[in-house]
Scaffold this active site. Structure first.
Site, mmCIF file in Angstrom:
data_model
loop_
_atom_site.group_PDB
_atom_site.id
_atom_site.type_symbol
_atom_site.label_atom_id
_atom_site.label_comp_id
_atom_site.label_asym_id
_atom_site.label_seq_id
_atom_site.Cartn_x
_atom_site.Cartn_y
_atom_site.Cartn_z
ATOM 1 N N GLU A 185 0.832 -1.216 0.000
ATOM 2 C CA GLU A 185 0.000 0.000 0.000
ATOM 3 C C GLU A 185 0.864 1.263 0.000
ATOM 4 O O GLU A 185 1.282 1.738 1.048
ATOM 5 C CB GLU A 185 -0.939 0.018 1.220
ATOM 6 C CG GLU A 185 -1.828 1.254 1.234
ATOM 7 C CD GLU A 185 -2.789 1.312 2.424
ATOM 8 O OE1 GLU A 185 -2.707 0.465 3.319
ATOM 9 O OE2 GLU A 185 -3.619 2.224 2.437
ATOM 10 N N LYS A 228 -2.442 -2.082 -3.130
ATOM 11 C CA LYS A 228 -3.523 -1.246 -2.584
ATOM 12 C C LYS A 228 -3.187 0.213 -2.873
ATOM 13 O O LYS A 228 -2.491 0.875 -2.103
ATOM 14 C CB LYS A 228 -3.665 -1.493 -1.085
ATOM 15 C CG LYS A 228 -4.720 -0.657 -0.397
ATOM 16 C CD LYS A 228 -5.099 -1.233 0.958
ATOM 17 C CE LYS A 228 -5.988 -0.297 1.730
ATOM 18 N NZ LYS A 228 -6.612 -0.940 2.892
#
Ligand code: 13P
Length: 345
Positions: A185, A228
């Protein structure tokens, strides 16, 4: 590294119609969220709210996995069942946030690098490899590490991009060696006055560097990993905002250009402070575009799945909170196939 296990877990997390619930707020963040709706925070208050959320009838049709925090993975449901065991029994894969937050990047005021690989005796954290083994034994099958990239004067610096890409890739490799699918992420924050073009540039730079470190430095098996990302959106305080259609188009273009050839196991967006409906509609539009891309486009939303449920928990109680969560989960599930529309809200 058990590549077959990693790929199977990654595929299950982005199964059609499903996505991830991010319920991994640190104790500090969760306390702020509870206090934000007028509730006191405590270990039991955090447990009670989350246990109720996880017990939502039928949510497994829209939720493939839940990201937990270290406190939560050790807690029980109301009947005493350990939370990871309960989720697994519902066909929901338990995941775990493994970064331990951010520190200032030396020499680069305003920039941060995420930590969590080395042990932190002062905070009680063991090293990442040891923690991954323990979490796997508790039932976790995937993990999350969040890098934060700020846009501003001279930011993000190349040093910030490289430091965070290195840490993301290093984390991903350690997780995979323990059987956990890493969610990678690199979040470009929405706060600021920056334009969508600046968001696009920062997002492109962190993606390119992250794959460089994953593939050429750490040997990360990308089909057994999930990305992500943020969407391509102008800063909160920028007067010129893209339409939802433009956000969807630019986001898919950015990913296709900079993650297309990676063989990645899937893409699960963060919501990053978008309104519930923006987060759902952006995902819906991306999936409705009919553009050929090699990955599922799904969700790993925190606020966009929980904001209404948290408010209802404070104001109306357990059943209303579950109903609010079930509704957002269903809306985002429909967005996975481009089948959401406003009349369903
Ligand atoms: P938001 O969807 O609220 O951005 O949270 C997702 C997440 O896990 C951030 O790390």
């Amino acid at each position: 590294m058990d590549k077959a296990l990693l790929e199977a877990t990654a595929a299950a997390l982005v199964a059609p119609g499903k996505g991830i619930l991010a319920a991994d707020e640190s104790n500090g963040t969760m306390s702020k969220r509870l206090e934000g709706v007028g509730l006191e925070s405590s270990e039991e208050a955090r447990r009670a709210y989350r246990a109720n959320l996880f017990a939502t009838p039928g949510c497994e049709s829209a939720i493939s996995g839940v990201i937990l925090y270290d406190e939560t993975i050790r807690q029980n449901m109301d009947d005493g069942t350990p939370i990871p065991d309960y989720l697994t029994s519902r066909g929901i894969i338990p995941g775990i946030k493994v970064d331990t937050g951010t520190i200032d990047l030396d020499g680069y005021p305003g920039e941060k690098v995420t930590k969590g690989i080395e042990a932190e005796p002062d905070n009680g954290w063991l090293d990442l490899g040891t923690r991954c083994t323990e979490y796997f034994d508790m039932g976790a099958r995937f993990a999350k590490w969040r890098a934060v990239i700020t846009i501003g004067q001279g930011m993000p610096s190349d040093t910030c991009i490289r430091a965070n890409a290195d840490a993301l890739a290093h984390y991903a490799r350690i997780c995979q060696d323990s059987g956990l699918v890493p969610i990678i992420e690199p979040e470009v924050l929405m706060s600021g006055t920056h334009t969508d073009q600046e968001c696009l540039e920062a997002t492109s730079r962190i993606l390119v560097q992250t794959w460089e470190y994953c593939m050429n430095h750490y040997g990360v098996h990308l089909p057994g990993a999930l990305l992500k990302p943020n969407m391509i959106i102008a800063g909160d305080d920028c007067p010129n905002q893209l339409s939802r259609e433009e956000v969807a188009r630019k986001t898919v273009e950015c990913l296709t250009s900079h993650s297309g050839g990676t063989g990645l196991g899937g893409v699960v967006f963060l919501s990053g402070g978008q309104s519930d409906e923006d987060a759902t509609d952006h995902l819906n539009l991306m999936n409705a575009m009919g553009v050929d891309h090699p990955w599922e486009l799904s969700y790993s939303y925190g606020r966009a799945l929980q904001a209404a449920a948290l408010k209802a928990w404070a104001e109306e109680g357990a059943e209303a909170s579950q109903a609010a969560f079930a509704h957002r989960a269903k809306m985002n599930s429909l967005a996975r196939s481009g089948d959401w529309n406003i009349s369903l809200e």
